[in-house]
Write a protein that holds these residues in place. Structure first.
Motif, PDB file in Angstrom:
ATOM      1  N   TYR A 178       0.801  -1.215   0.000  1.00 14.92           N
ATOM      2  CA  TYR A 178       0.000   0.000   0.000  1.00 14.92           C
ATOM      3  C   TYR A 178       0.839   1.273   0.000  1.00 14.92           C
ATOM      4  O   TYR A 178       0.473   2.252  -0.636  1.00 14.92           O
ATOM      5  CB  TYR A 178      -0.936   0.013   1.219  1.00 14.92           C
ATOM      6  CG  TYR A 178      -1.788  -1.231   1.322  1.00 14.92           C
ATOM      7  CD1 TYR A 178      -2.768  -1.504   0.379  1.00 14.92           C
ATOM      8  CD2 TYR A 178      -1.599  -2.139   2.360  1.00 14.92           C
ATOM      9  CE1 TYR A 178      -3.545  -2.649   0.469  1.00 14.92           C
ATOM     10  CE2 TYR A 178      -2.378  -3.287   2.456  1.00 14.92           C
ATOM     11  CZ  TYR A 178      -3.344  -3.538   1.510  1.00 14.92           C
ATOM     12  OH  TYR A 178      -4.106  -4.666   1.588  1.00 14.92           O
ATOM     13  N   GLN A 227     -10.853  -2.439  12.691  1.00 17.47           N
ATOM     14  CA  GLN A 227      -9.417  -2.340  12.438  1.00 17.47           C
ATOM     15  C   GLN A 227      -8.690  -2.368  13.775  1.00 17.47           C
ATOM     16  O   GLN A 227      -8.940  -1.546  14.653  1.00 17.47           O
ATOM     17  CB  GLN A 227      -9.028  -1.072  11.693  1.00 17.47           C
ATOM     18  CG  GLN A 227      -7.524  -1.028  11.382  1.00 17.47           C
ATOM     19  CD  GLN A 227      -6.998   0.358  11.059  1.00 17.47           C
ATOM     20  OE1 GLN A 227      -7.659   1.366  11.320  1.00 17.47           O
ATOM     21  NE2 GLN A 227      -5.802   0.440  10.501  1.00 17.47           N
ATOM     22  N   HIS A 246      -7.716   9.446   5.958  1.00 14.93           N
ATOM     23  CA  HIS A 246      -8.463   8.434   5.231  1.00 14.93           C
ATOM     24  C   HIS A 246      -9.333   7.631   6.187  1.00 14.93           C
ATOM     25  O   HIS A 246      -9.253   7.776   7.412  1.00 14.93           O
ATOM     26  CB  HIS A 246      -7.518   7.502   4.471  1.00 14.93           C
ATOM     27  CG  HIS A 246      -6.541   6.784   5.360  1.00 14.93           C
ATOM     28  ND1 HIS A 246      -5.382   7.368   5.825  1.00 14.93           N
ATOM     29  CD2 HIS A 246      -6.551   5.525   5.875  1.00 14.93           C
ATOM     30  CE1 HIS A 246      -4.718   6.515   6.584  1.00 14.93           C
ATOM     31  NE2 HIS A 246      -5.408   5.384   6.638  1.00 14.93           N
ATOM     32  N   PRO A 304      -8.291  -5.677   2.832  1.00 14.11           N
ATOM     33  CA  PRO A 304      -8.410  -4.233   2.582  1.00 14.11           C
ATOM     34  C   PRO A 304      -8.654  -3.858   1.119  1.00 14.11           C
ATOM     35  O   PRO A 304      -9.162  -2.777   0.841  1.00 14.11           O
ATOM     36  CB  PRO A 304      -7.073  -3.679   3.065  1.00 14.11           C
ATOM     37  CG  PRO A 304      -6.611  -4.657   4.091  1.00 14.11           C
ATOM     38  CD  PRO A 304      -7.071  -5.989   3.611  1.00 14.11           C
ATOM     39  N   ASP A 309     -15.315   4.973  -2.447  1.00 12.94           N
ATOM     40  CA  ASP A 309     -13.980   5.523  -2.653  1.00 12.94           C
ATOM     41  C   ASP A 309     -14.035   6.791  -3.496  1.00 12.94           C
ATOM     42  O   ASP A 309     -13.293   7.753  -3.264  1.00 12.94           O
ATOM     43  CB  ASP A 309     -13.085   4.492  -3.345  1.00 12.94           C
ATOM     44  CG  ASP A 309     -12.498   3.488  -2.388  1.00 12.94           C
ATOM     45  OD1 ASP A 309     -12.469   3.783  -1.172  1.00 12.94           O
ATOM     46  OD2 ASP A 309     -12.054   2.411  -2.828  1.00 12.94           O
ATOM     47  N   ASN A 362     -11.761   2.385   1.116  1.00 10.11           N
ATOM     48  CA  ASN A 362     -10.709   3.062   1.877  1.00 10.11           C
ATOM     49  C   ASN A 362     -10.562   4.481   1.340  1.00 10.11           C
ATOM     50  O   ASN A 362      -9.511   4.853   0.831  1.00 10.11           O
ATOM     51  CB  ASN A 362      -9.378   2.319   1.743  1.00 10.11           C
ATOM     52  CG  ASN A 362      -9.405   0.926   2.318  1.00 10.11           C
ATOM     53  OD1 ASN A 362      -9.225   0.729   3.513  1.00 10.11           O
ATOM     54  ND2 ASN A 362      -9.632  -0.075   1.459  1.00 10.11           N
ATOM     55  N   PHE A 410      -7.923  -6.827  10.026  1.00  9.77           N
ATOM     56  CA  PHE A 410      -9.165  -6.362   9.433  1.00  9.77           C
ATOM     57  C   PHE A 410     -10.108  -7.538   9.249  1.00  9.77           C
ATOM     58  O   PHE A 410      -9.667  -8.686   9.077  1.00  9.77           O
ATOM     59  CB  PHE A 410      -8.933  -5.758   8.038  1.00  9.77           C
ATOM     60  CG  PHE A 410      -8.178  -4.465   8.011  1.00  9.77           C
ATOM     61  CD1 PHE A 410      -8.803  -3.274   8.346  1.00  9.77           C
ATOM     62  CD2 PHE A 410      -6.850  -4.430   7.623  1.00  9.77           C
ATOM     63  CE1 PHE A 410      -8.118  -2.068   8.297  1.00  9.77           C
ATOM     64  CE2 PHE A 410      -6.156  -3.233   7.570  1.00  9.77           C
ATOM     65  CZ  PHE A 410      -6.792  -2.044   7.910  1.00  9.77           C
ATOM     66  N   HIS A 452     -11.021   3.527   6.807  1.00 10.15           N
ATOM     67  CA  HIS A 452     -11.147   2.117   6.444  1.00 10.15           C
ATOM     68  C   HIS A 452     -12.578   1.708   6.760  1.00 10.15           C
ATOM     69  O   HIS A 452     -13.079   1.979   7.854  1.00 10.15           O
ATOM     70  CB  HIS A 452     -10.193   1.241   7.252  1.00 10.15           C
ATOM     71  CG  HIS A 452      -8.745   1.591   7.062  1.00 10.15           C
ATOM     72  ND1 HIS A 452      -8.123   1.553   5.834  1.00 10.15           N
ATOM     73  CD2 HIS A 452      -7.804   1.989   7.945  1.00 10.15           C
ATOM     74  CE1 HIS A 452      -6.862   1.908   5.970  1.00 10.15           C
ATOM     75  NE2 HIS A 452      -6.635   2.181   7.242  1.00 10.15           N
TER      76      HIS A 452
END
Length: 379
Positions: A44, A95, A86, A171, A352, A176, A167, A88
């Protein structure tokens, strides 16, 4: 993390996740991820290498992911540094972060948290970013081998920052969204009120949780029923995540001191509740340091060392032994996970794509330390 599709806040008809239902593996399975087979990948962000417990993830119907995150580049490079704001949005909003070396500064809803080894953070759909991390300067192979711990000490805090992260589902399969990009962040103001929309199935009680490793509720209690053998006294720490996770996951650290050295912060007024070993339709053990011995239902025994993970059905294995100076994370996945559904690819991309539209108001706070984090995307 995901490819952003264009989205319109006013016209989207999204409600709750309406993909396939999640199903924990109800069989007597045992899946082991060995540290010697670990693959660390910059999945990521370039500064972080991710080591996934893939065997357990696939064996458990890809319902729950545990991975190790190892910081591997300095913070001052133009392609590293602080992250954006951001969210999740995994099913259930779950998380979990358990820091195992180095030091970090996280920003949850504008409040800064400076954390080191042993700190536990759990959050459910809260706007956040990572502001700071330590980097040891060691080459990658040496950096990945530095010891990990759940007890803060000066040596462990000098290493590169590492943490275990979990998670519900992968992910890449859930939204996200980037809320505020790094170039647009104004440090004098903080996103405070977000888009209110019934978009997510966050369970009752789910929210934000932080447990400091030296707090009273993090003290280690002696296990006195004799179920786990060790040359040293065995202790148990409840990391307190069952309620703030929305009753989705329980968490414990089972540990022993080094020989001749009292390292663990302990409670002298209570003993550990051995029923913690019965919690979970599926259980996950991850050895943070030291080694542990397990027994299968057929009495076959196997050992895990630092970095190893075992994922198993509810009664498929039992923990029977700990070496000295061992730290072992136990997660119990509860049946309420089966009430969740996954996001569809279309839903994921639409959310998103909404990106900065999610924030509808900003407040300037007198002090950044005032107030608790709030859950976003909820009325």
């Amino acid at each position: 993390m995901n490819v952003h599709a264009a989205g319109d806040l006013k016209t989207t008809g999204l409600t709750h996740p309406n993909g396939a239902p999640l199903r924990l593996n109800a069989q007597d399975f045992v899946a082991i991820d060995r540290d010697k087979d670990a693959k660390f990948e910059a999945t990521y962000r370039p500064q972080a290498l991710y080591n996934r417990a893939n065997e357990g993830f696939h064996a458990n119907n890809e319902t729950f992911l545990l991975h190790e995150v190892a910081t591997n580049l300095p913070i001052y490079r133009p392609d590293t540094g602080p992250t954006d704001f951001h969210l999740h949005l995994p099913p259930g909003g779950f998380q979990l972060v358990l820091v195992t070396s180095g030091a970090f500064t996280f920003d949850y809803d504008g409040r800064w948290y400076n954390v080191g080894p042993g700190a536990v953070m759990l959050q459910s759909a809260i706007v956040h970013r990572q502001l700071f991390y330590t980097w040891s300067g060691l080459p990658t192979e040496e950096n990945l081998k530095t010891p990990q711990t759940v007890v803060p000490d000066p040596i462990s805090m000098g290493y590169s920052g590492k943490f275990l992260e979990a998670f519900i589902t992968d992910p890449t399969t859930f939204p996200n969204p980037t809320i505020v990009g790094p170039d647009q962040i104004n440090e004098d103001e903080t996103p405070r009120v977000a888009w209110s929309h019934p978009l997510h199935d966050r369970p009752t009680d789910a929210g934000f949780w932080l447990q400091d490793p030296l707090a009273l509720d993090a003290l280690y209690k002696p296990l006195t029923d004799g179920s786990v053998k060790s040359a040293q006294q065995v202790y148990v720490r409840d990391i307190g995540i069952e309620i703030p996770s929305g009753h989705l996951v329980t968490g414990y650290v089972i540990a022993t001191d080094p020989r001749g050295h009292a390292l663990l912060p302990k409670s002298t007024s209570a003993t550990a509740d051995a029923s913690c070993f019965a919690k979970g339709e599926v259980v996950i053990y991850r050895v943070i340091r030291g080694s542990a011995e397990f027994k299968k239902k057929d009495s076959e025994r196997f050992e895990l060392s630092a970095g190893d993970v075992v994922t198993a059905g509810k009664d498929a294995i039992s923990l029977v032994g700990l070496a000295e100076n061992t730290h072992l994370l136990r997660l119990g996945l509860l049946k309420d996970i089966n009430d969740l559904r996954s996001w569809t690819p279309t839903q994921r991309d639409e959310i998103d794509g909404l990106a900065s539209q999610i924030i509808t108001q900003r407040d300037i706070r007198p002090l950044r330390t005032e107030g608790k984090p709030v859950g976003y995307l909820y009325a």
